[in-house]
Design a protein around this motif. Structure first.
Motif, PDB file in Angstrom:
ATOM      1  N   SER A 130      15.590  -0.705   0.997  1.00  0.00           N
ATOM      2  CA  SER A 130      15.442   0.412  -0.171  1.00  0.00           C
ATOM      3  C   SER A 130      15.373   0.644  -0.787  1.00  0.00           C
ATOM      4  N   PHE A 131      14.612   1.559  -2.029  1.00  0.00           N
ATOM      5  CA  PHE A 131      13.487   2.023  -2.337  1.00  0.00           C
ATOM      6  C   PHE A 131      14.363   2.907  -3.832  1.00  0.00           C
ATOM      7  N   ILE A 132      13.077   3.090  -4.679  1.00  0.00           N
ATOM      8  CA  ILE A 132      13.899   3.210  -5.860  1.00  0.00           C
ATOM      9  C   ILE A 132      12.794   5.058  -5.683  1.00  0.00           C
ATOM     10  N   HIS A 133      13.905   6.312  -6.267  1.00  0.00           N
ATOM     11  CA  HIS A 133      12.870   7.632  -6.759  1.00  0.00           C
ATOM     12  C   HIS A 133      11.786   6.966  -7.598  1.00  0.00           C
ATOM     13  N   ASP A 134      10.666   8.072  -6.981  1.00  0.00           N
ATOM     14  CA  ASP A 134       9.631   8.577  -7.950  1.00  0.00           C
ATOM     15  C   ASP A 134       9.014   9.558  -7.788  1.00  0.00           C
ATOM     16  N   THR A 135       9.664  10.473  -7.893  1.00  0.00           N
ATOM     17  CA  THR A 135       9.185  11.779  -8.213  1.00  0.00           C
ATOM     18  C   THR A 135       9.640  12.726  -8.735  1.00  0.00           C
ATOM     19  N   THR A 136       9.790  12.820 -10.094  1.00  0.00           N
ATOM     20  CA  THR A 136       7.865  12.936 -10.285  1.00  0.00           C
ATOM     21  C   THR A 136       7.594  11.527 -10.715  1.00  0.00           C
ATOM     22  N   MET A 137       8.545  11.127 -11.929  1.00  0.00           N
ATOM     23  CA  MET A 137       8.189   9.792 -12.124  1.00  0.00           C
ATOM     24  C   MET A 137       9.323   9.009 -11.917  1.00  0.00           C
ATOM     25  N   GLU A 138       9.392   7.268 -12.200  1.00  0.00           N
ATOM     26  CA  GLU A 138      10.030   6.365 -11.125  1.00  0.00           C
ATOM     27  C   GLU A 138      11.495   7.453 -11.932  1.00  0.00           C
ATOM     28  N   ASN A 139      12.611   7.153 -11.001  1.00  0.00           N
ATOM     29  CA  ASN A 139      13.964   7.438 -11.497  1.00  0.00           C
ATOM     30  C   ASN A 139      14.831   6.196 -12.311  1.00  0.00           C
ATOM     31  N   ILE A 140      14.403   6.560 -13.325  1.00  0.00           N
ATOM     32  CA  ILE A 140      14.896   4.722 -14.078  1.00  0.00           C
ATOM     33  C   ILE A 140      14.950   5.389 -15.415  1.00  0.00           C
ATOM     34  N   MET A 141      16.402   5.007 -16.201  1.00  0.00           N
ATOM     35  CA  MET A 141      16.949   5.140 -17.272  1.00  0.00           C
ATOM     36  C   MET A 141      17.390   4.004 -18.158  1.00  0.00           C
ATOM     37  N   LEU A 142      17.027   3.808 -19.396  1.00  0.00           N
ATOM     38  CA  LEU A 142      17.039   2.887 -20.702  1.00  0.00           C
ATOM     39  C   LEU A 142      18.254   3.732 -21.193  1.00  0.00           C
ATOM     40  N   ARG A 143      19.137   3.432 -22.049  1.00  0.00           N
ATOM     41  CA  ARG A 143      20.019   3.715 -23.012  1.00  0.00           C
ATOM     42  C   ARG A 143      20.397   2.533 -23.891  1.00  0.00           C
ATOM     43  N   VAL A 144      19.550   2.256 -25.084  1.00  0.00           N
ATOM     44  CA  VAL A 144      20.016   0.752 -26.271  1.00  0.00           C
ATOM     45  C   VAL A 144      20.674   1.455 -26.623  1.00  0.00           C
ATOM     46  N   TYR A 145      21.834   1.108 -27.447  1.00  0.00           N
ATOM     47  CA  TYR A 145      22.246   1.708 -28.561  1.00  0.00           C
ATOM     48  C   TYR A 145      22.508   0.860 -30.236  1.00  0.00           C
ATOM     49  N   PRO A 146      22.665   1.145 -31.172  1.00  0.00           N
ATOM     50  CA  PRO A 146      22.079  -0.078 -32.531  1.00  0.00           C
ATOM     51  C   PRO A 146      23.197  -1.154 -32.471  1.00  0.00           C
ATOM     52  N   ASP A 147      24.229  -1.540 -32.143  1.00  0.00           N
ATOM     53  CA  ASP A 147      24.957  -2.608 -31.513  1.00  0.00           C
ATOM     54  C   ASP A 147      24.623  -3.534 -30.309  1.00  0.00           C
ATOM     55  N   GLY A 148      23.064  -2.894 -29.956  1.00  0.00           N
ATOM     56  CA  GLY A 148      22.850  -3.872 -28.538  1.00  0.00           C
ATOM     57  C   GLY A 148      23.245  -3.751 -26.857  1.00  0.00           C
ATOM     58  N   ASN A 149      24.447  -2.826 -27.061  1.00  0.00           N
ATOM     59  CA  ASN A 149      24.583  -2.133 -26.251  1.00  0.00           C
ATOM     60  C   ASN A 149      23.648  -1.389 -24.928  1.00  0.00           C
ATOM     61  N   ILE A 150      23.686  -1.733 -23.730  1.00  0.00           N
ATOM     62  CA  ILE A 150      22.763  -1.350 -23.281  1.00  0.00           C
ATOM     63  C   ILE A 150      22.975  -0.604 -21.872  1.00  0.00           C
ATOM     64  N   LEU A 151      23.183   0.970 -21.644  1.00  0.00           N
ATOM     65  CA  LEU A 151      22.650   1.151 -20.029  1.00  0.00           C
ATOM     66  C   LEU A 151      21.558   1.519 -19.271  1.00  0.00           C
ATOM     67  N   TYR A 152      21.825   0.738 -18.457  1.00  0.00           N
ATOM     68  CA  TYR A 152      20.668   1.110 -16.874  1.00  0.00           C
ATOM     69  C   TYR A 152      20.732   1.609 -15.925  1.00  0.00           C
ATOM     70  N   SER A 153      20.780   3.014 -15.570  1.00  0.00           N
ATOM     71  CA  SER A 153      20.820   3.355 -14.382  1.00  0.00           C
ATOM     72  C   SER A 153      19.539   4.016 -13.408  1.00  0.00           C
ATOM     73  N   VAL A 154      19.878   3.783 -12.451  1.00  0.00           N
ATOM     74  CA  VAL A 154      18.732   4.021 -11.186  1.00  0.00           C
ATOM     75  C   VAL A 154      19.056   4.144 -10.330  1.00  0.00           C
ATOM     76  N   ARG A 155      18.052   5.657  -9.649  1.00  0.00           N
ATOM     77  CA  ARG A 155      18.657   5.920  -8.484  1.00  0.00           C
ATOM     78  C   ARG A 155      17.808   5.465  -7.400  1.00  0.00           C
ATOM     79  N   ILE A 156      18.667   5.110  -6.375  1.00  0.00           N
ATOM     80  CA  ILE A 156      18.389   4.418  -5.262  1.00  0.00           C
ATOM     81  C   ILE A 156      18.658   5.153  -3.732  1.00  0.00           C
ATOM     82  N   THR A 157      17.836   4.940  -2.636  1.00  0.00           N
ATOM     83  CA  THR A 157      18.097   5.471  -0.977  1.00  0.00           C
ATOM     84  C   THR A 157      18.299   4.078  -0.578  1.00  0.00           C
ATOM     85  N   VAL A 158      19.585   3.212  -0.349  1.00  0.00           N
ATOM     86  CA  VAL A 158      19.812   1.653   0.837  1.00  0.00           C
ATOM     87  C   VAL A 158      19.762   2.137   1.739  1.00  0.00           C
ATOM     88  N   THR A 159      19.450   1.273   3.164  1.00  0.00           N
ATOM     89  CA  THR A 159      19.744   1.428   4.342  1.00  0.00           C
ATOM     90  C   THR A 159      20.178  -0.258   4.818  1.00  0.00           C
TER      91      THR A 159
END
Length: 488
Positions: free
Chosen positions: A175-204
């Motif tokens: 498995s690996f995280i795609h890194d073209t052109t940057m690492e395909n990772i997103m972090l979204r933080v809300y004022p109340d502390g809720n968090i969304l963490y998204s990542v694009r992965i290819t897994v065998t």
């Protein structure tokens, strides 16, 4: 006299000028002494004023090069990242510990969108999938004040400085995280502390396949997600939106049709660490049969039908019938070898093996059939030669024995009958005596029907081909009806 008065006036003017200079200097010193405390108070009350001024001057510094004015600006992203870290107070907390450490288990919602299924390998028993894996949780340590209640989005640089769930794929090979052109990772933080963490992965991952019905099979595969370090007492994984948590794009595969995508939930137990929450992405794959019909089944059917052609070739045409039989046998062996090379080495029989080996048996029996016909024909002709003295034949009559015509097609009435000998007369008398009615006191013997039928077939070997023309196609048709009704 006038000269003395002029000198006196100059002296008075010089004295007056010196006095004024001294008075002005004293006035300046008094002003400085009065303004010094005020200057110190301003500098202590506004310590950032000079820094802001320098920052402003640094962002808008003008440089002259050969009469051209250039404006240099600082990197705003770096300063924004520093401000974001200060806003989220990252340095004030220990993010090596999970949120709410020591309390109840932290709920972490999971949402998956399957982008594609890249490949499915029967030989390696695995599949390769590309997906978007999204995590949802709340961390009060990252809450921040906001007047408009808008979230902030960051990339992988900030992810490395905070706590994120350690979700991994069970039974994954690669498995690996795609890194073209940057690492395909997103972090979204809300004022109340809720968090969304998204990542694009290819897994065998591994898929335990059952090939008993191959290629008319249906495979059940699953991708399993689980926390590596946190058991159910520390972290609770769950599907955020139930069955709607698993979404798929339009996926088209070359050899399979995806019947169903279904999320599920379960628990996994490890003897050393305890129970862990586990999420399943289940999907059912039904194989397309048309490819194997073209590559395996249709060629096999044609080879079996081709082997039946020998039943219509004259039984004395040995080279033609033997070469046809050997060719079909070798072709069937090639087809079986090709199919086996593209399949895993399993210890049970597959559906395609049953069809191929049954078809190979039909081809092999067609060769055996001609061997039996040739043998019975040879025995029949040897009996004729033994019971009769065959004279010299001309070319037309000799064709009856060299394989170009059937016995019924040759007129043998013109052949002279063999001269009678004592042996033949004795045999004739014995046959006549056998056919006569039994006398009183003799024992009757029951005739063996199997021996009689075998003797009849041996004396009429051409009938084997006649029966084979009907029996072989009907038997193969019956086999196909049973086979396709069981596996289709």
């Amino acid at each position: 006299m006038s000269q003395e008065m002029r000198v006196q006036d100059n002296a008075e003017v010089a004295g007056t000028s010196f006095t004024m200079r001294v008075a002005l200097l004293a006035l300046r010193l008094m002003c400085l002494a009065w303004l010094w405390p005020v200057t110190q108070l301003n500098s202590s009350s506004f310590p950032n004023k000079r820094r802001h001024k320098e920052l402003y001057l640094g962002e808008n510094t003008k440089q002259k090069h050969a009469g051209r004015v250039e404006i240099k600006k600082m990197d705003s992203t770096k300063s924004l990242l520093i401000k974001s870290e200060q806003l989220l107070r990252i340095e004030d907390h220990d993010f090596a510990m999970r949120p709410g450490f020591g309390g109840a288990a932290l709920p972490v919602g999971i949402d998956v969108q399957v982008e594609s299924i890249d490949s499915i390998s029967e030989v390696n028993m695995d599949f390769t999938m590309t997906l978007y894996l999204r995590h949802y949780w709340q961390d009060d340590r990252l809450a921040f004040p906001s007047s408009n209640n808008k979230s902030r989005t960051f990339d992988a640089r900030l992810v490395k400085k905070i706590w994120v769930p350690d979700v991994f794929f069970v039974h994954s090979k690669r498995s690996f995280i795609h890194d073209t052109t940057m690492e395909n990772i997103m972090l979204r933080v809300y004022p109340d502390g809720n968090i969304l963490y998204s990542v694009r992965i290819t897994v065998t991952a591994l898929c335990s396949m059952d090939f008993s019905s191959f290629p008319l099979d249906t495979q059940n595969c699953s991708l399993e997600l689980e926390s590596y370090a946190y058991n159910e007492n520390d972290l609770m994984l769950y599907w955020k939106n139930g069955n709607d948590s698993l979404r798929t794009d339009e996926i088209v595969l070359s050899q399979f049709f995806i019947e169903d995508f279904q999320p599920s939930f379960g628990l996994a137990f490890y003897s050393s660490t305890g129970w862990y929450n586990r999420l399943y992405i289940n999907f059912i794959l039904r194989r397309h049969i048309f490819f194997f019909m073209l590559q395996t089944y249709f060629p096999t059917m044609l080879m079996v039908m081709l082997s039946w052609v020998s039943f219509w070739i004259d039984r004395r045409a040995v080279p033609a019938r033997v070469s046809l039989g050997i060719t079909t046998v070798l072709t069937m062996s090639t087809i079986i070898t090709g199919v086996s090379a593209s399949m895993p080495q399993v210890s049970y029989v597959k559906a395609v093996d049953i069809y191929l080996w049954a078809s190979f048996l039909f081809v092999f029996l067609s060769v055996i059939e001609y061997a039996a016909v040739n043998y019975f024909t040879t025995v029949e002709e040897m009996k004729r030669l033994k019971n009769a003295k065959i004279p010299t034949f001309n070319a037309t009559q000799a064709m009856a024995f060299d394989g170009c015509f059937h016995d019924n097609d040759i007129d043998l009435t013109s052949f002279p009958e063999a001269a009678s000998t004592p042996n033949t007369e004795r045999n004739t008398q014995s046959r006549n005596s056998t056919n006569s009615a039994p006398t009183e006191g003799t024992r009757l013997r029951r005739k063996n029907p199997l021996k009689e039928n075998l003797s009849f077939i041996m004396s009429n070997s051409y009938m084997i081909d006649s029966y084979s023309r009907v029996i072989f196609p009907l038997a193969y048709l019956l086999f196909n009806i049973i086979y396709w009704s069981m596996y289709a």
